[in-house]
Design a protein around this motif. Structure first.
Motif, PDB file in Angstrom:
ATOM      1  N   VAL A  46       0.837  -1.205   0.000  1.00 61.58           N
ATOM      2  CA  VAL A  46       0.000   0.000   0.000  1.00 61.58           C
ATOM      3  C   VAL A  46       0.872   1.255   0.000  1.00 61.58           C
ATOM      4  O   VAL A  46       0.596   2.228  -0.713  1.00 61.58           O
ATOM      5  CB  VAL A  46      -0.950   0.012   1.219  1.00 61.58           C
ATOM      6  N   THR A  47       1.952   1.220   0.779  1.00 60.74           N
ATOM      7  CA  THR A  47       2.859   2.365   0.823  1.00 60.74           C
ATOM      8  C   THR A  47       3.534   2.568  -0.523  1.00 60.74           C
ATOM      9  O   THR A  47       3.690   3.703  -0.991  1.00 60.74           O
ATOM     10  CB  THR A  47       3.932   2.165   1.913  1.00 60.74           C
ATOM     11  N   VAL A  48       3.945   1.482  -1.159  1.00 60.72           N
ATOM     12  CA  VAL A  48       4.565   1.603  -2.478  1.00 60.72           C
ATOM     13  C   VAL A  48       3.609   2.293  -3.442  1.00 60.72           C
ATOM     14  O   VAL A  48       3.984   3.253  -4.141  1.00 60.72           O
ATOM     15  CB  VAL A  48       4.963   0.218  -3.037  1.00 60.72           C
ATOM     16  N   PHE A  49       2.355   1.848  -3.472  1.00 57.48           N
ATOM     17  CA  PHE A  49       1.402   2.414  -4.421  1.00 57.48           C
ATOM     18  C   PHE A  49       0.897   3.786  -4.006  1.00 57.48           C
ATOM     19  O   PHE A  49       0.278   4.484  -4.811  1.00 57.48           O
ATOM     20  CB  PHE A  49       0.232   1.455  -4.622  1.00 57.48           C
ATOM     21  N   SER A  50       1.155   4.184  -2.763  1.00 57.55           N
ATOM     22  CA  SER A  50       0.804   5.550  -2.370  1.00 57.55           C
ATOM     23  C   SER A  50       1.808   6.552  -2.932  1.00 57.55           C
ATOM     24  O   SER A  50       1.520   7.747  -3.037  1.00 57.55           O
ATOM     25  CB  SER A  50       0.758   5.671  -0.839  1.00 57.55           C
ATOM     26  N   HIS A  51       2.981   6.057  -3.318  1.00 53.53           N
ATOM     27  CA  HIS A  51       4.021   6.909  -3.900  1.00 53.53           C
ATOM     28  C   HIS A  51       4.142   6.739  -5.409  1.00 53.53           C
ATOM     29  O   HIS A  51       4.592   7.661  -6.100  1.00 53.53           O
ATOM     30  CB  HIS A  51       5.374   6.602  -3.256  1.00 53.53           C
ATOM     31  N   PHE A  52       3.765   5.567  -5.917  1.00 53.80           N
ATOM     32  CA  PHE A  52       3.921   5.278  -7.346  1.00 53.80           C
ATOM     33  C   PHE A  52       2.636   4.663  -7.877  1.00 53.80           C
ATOM     34  O   PHE A  52       2.178   3.644  -7.359  1.00 53.80           O
ATOM     35  CB  PHE A  52       5.084   4.298  -7.570  1.00 53.80           C
ATOM     36  N   GLU A  53       2.089   5.268  -8.927  1.00 55.76           N
ATOM     37  CA  GLU A  53       0.843   4.781  -9.490  1.00 55.76           C
ATOM     38  C   GLU A  53       1.035   3.473 -10.251  1.00 55.76           C
ATOM     39  O   GLU A  53       0.131   2.648 -10.315  1.00 55.76           O
ATOM     40  CB  GLU A  53       0.240   5.823 -10.427  1.00 55.76           C
ATOM     41  N   ARG A  54       2.206   3.308 -10.829  1.00 57.07           N
ATOM     42  CA  ARG A  54       2.473   2.126 -11.657  1.00 57.07           C
ATOM     43  C   ARG A  54       3.814   1.517 -11.276  1.00 57.07           C
ATOM     44  O   ARG A  54       4.717   2.213 -10.832  1.00 57.07           O
ATOM     45  CB  ARG A  54       2.526   2.499 -13.154  1.00 57.07           C
ATOM     46  N   LYS A  55       3.934   0.232 -11.514  1.00 59.75           N
ATOM     47  CA  LYS A  55       5.196  -0.445 -11.256  1.00 59.75           C
ATOM     48  C   LYS A  55       6.307   0.178 -12.099  1.00 59.75           C
ATOM     49  O   LYS A  55       7.436   0.358 -11.627  1.00 59.75           O
ATOM     50  CB  LYS A  55       5.059  -1.933 -11.583  1.00 59.75           C
ATOM     51  N   GLU A  56       5.985   0.536 -13.351  1.00 60.25           N
ATOM     52  CA  GLU A  56       6.988   1.103 -14.247  1.00 60.25           C
ATOM     53  C   GLU A  56       7.618   2.378 -13.678  1.00 60.25           C
ATOM     54  O   GLU A  56       8.786   2.671 -13.911  1.00 60.25           O
ATOM     55  CB  GLU A  56       6.369   1.407 -15.618  1.00 60.25           C
ATOM     56  N   ASP A  57       6.819   3.124 -12.922  1.00 58.83           N
ATOM     57  CA  ASP A  57       7.310   4.395 -12.388  1.00 58.83           C
ATOM     58  C   ASP A  57       8.355   4.210 -11.287  1.00 58.83           C
ATOM     59  O   ASP A  57       9.056   5.157 -10.936  1.00 58.83           O
ATOM     60  CB  ASP A  57       6.143   5.224 -11.843  1.00 58.83           C
ATOM     61  N   LEU A  58       8.469   3.009 -10.769  1.00 59.44           N
ATOM     62  CA  LEU A  58       9.509   2.736  -9.771  1.00 59.44           C
ATOM     63  C   LEU A  58      10.903   2.867 -10.386  1.00 59.44           C
ATOM     64  O   LEU A  58      11.844   3.316  -9.730  1.00 59.44           O
ATOM     65  CB  LEU A  58       9.332   1.334  -9.190  1.00 59.44           C
ATOM     66  N   LEU A  59      11.028   2.480 -11.647  1.00 59.93           N
ATOM     67  CA  LEU A  59      12.318   2.618 -12.336  1.00 59.93           C
ATOM     68  C   LEU A  59      12.423   3.968 -13.039  1.00 59.93           C
ATOM     69  O   LEU A  59      13.466   4.614 -13.020  1.00 59.93           O
ATOM     70  CB  LEU A  59      12.510   1.496 -13.352  1.00 59.93           C
ATOM     71  N   LEU A  60      11.310   4.381 -13.629  1.00 59.84           N
ATOM     72  CA  LEU A  60      11.294   5.636 -14.382  1.00 59.84           C
ATOM     73  C   LEU A  60      10.813   6.774 -13.490  1.00 59.84           C
ATOM     74  O   LEU A  60      10.001   7.613 -13.902  1.00 59.84           O
ATOM     75  CB  LEU A  60      10.375   5.486 -15.607  1.00 59.84           C
ATOM     76  N   ASP A  61      11.327   6.827 -12.276  1.00 62.45           N
ATOM     77  CA  ASP A  61      10.818   7.779 -11.277  1.00 62.45           C
ATOM     78  C   ASP A  61      11.202   9.219 -11.567  1.00 62.45           C
ATOM     79  O   ASP A  61      10.653  10.140 -10.959  1.00 62.45           O
ATOM     80  CB  ASP A  61      11.295   7.400  -9.876  1.00 62.45           C
TER      81      ASP A  61
END
Length: 210
Positions: A46-61
């Motif tokens: 939940v915390t991860v998705f509260s900061h990033f809408e998509r998994k892809e954005d974790l790398l392309l932050d």
């Protein structure tokens, strides 16, 4: 989603992105789950998705920075500076700073290898290009000095800069001297903006020198 001004939230976001990127670069983007990222970062999904809408954005932050750069350049320009010239200056500044978004900074090889191996990341980059075009078109629409086709102009500007940046990355990965490449990058950015401005209907002004 945490506000950008929230220092604790910003630190958490940066830490999650850093850990996720390490996992993606080591094992491949498609081989790592959000649950694994959360566990490695010591947070919940939940915390991860509260900061990033998509998994892809974790790398392309860093991609959201592009939107901020475009928006800030247009909104905070001087009264005697039009939107396209303001954007030109902002893009040139990225190169001067050797910002990662210019292709002149950061450890690019492992990131590019990871992106190339993931259809999801490639698709996200393409979708983000459209998002930038939309943001830029809105900025041009709000510029009283611009009377051309804002959608076409935005598409041309984004395509022109993408072409320059991709070539910069390619030459950098080929081992070209970074100082020489920075000079070439600046020259090609200027030429790209000059070419687009000359082709945009309604842009009746002499192309600026900087």
């Amino acid at each position: 989603m945490p506000k950008r001004g929230d220092r604790g939230g910003a630190k958490t976001r940066a830490r999650i992105a850093e850990i996720a990127s390490e996992l993606f670069l080591e094992r491949g983007f498609d081989e790592v789950t959000i649950a694994e990222v959360a566990a490695a970062a010591g947070v919940s999904k939940v915390t991860v998705f509260s900061h990033f809408e998509r998994k892809e954005d974790l790398l392309l932050d860093r991609l959201p920075d592009v939107v901020d750069i475009v928006r800030t350049a247009i909104r905070e320009r001087a009264n005697d500076v039009d939107a396209i010239r303001a954007l030109r200056r902002a893009v040139l500044a990225l190169g001067e700073e050797r910002h990662v978004l210019s292709g002149l900074g950061g450890d690019l090889e492992p990131i590019m290898r990871t992106i190339a191996a993931s259809p999801a990341l490639i698709a996200r980059l393409r979708a983000f290009g459209y998002e930038i075009e939309t943001e830029l078109a809105a900025g041009l629409d709000a510029d009283a000095s611009f009377d051309g086709d804002s959608t076409l102009a935005a598409a041309l500007l984004v395509a022109a800069y993408r072409t320059v940046a991709v070539e910069t990355v390619r030459r950098r990965l080929a081992g070209e001297d970074l100082d020489d490449l920075a000079v070439s990058h600046r020259r090609r950015v200027k030429r790209a903006f000059d070419a687009v401005e000359r082709g945009i209907s309604g842009a009746h002004r002499k192309a600026p020198s900087a």
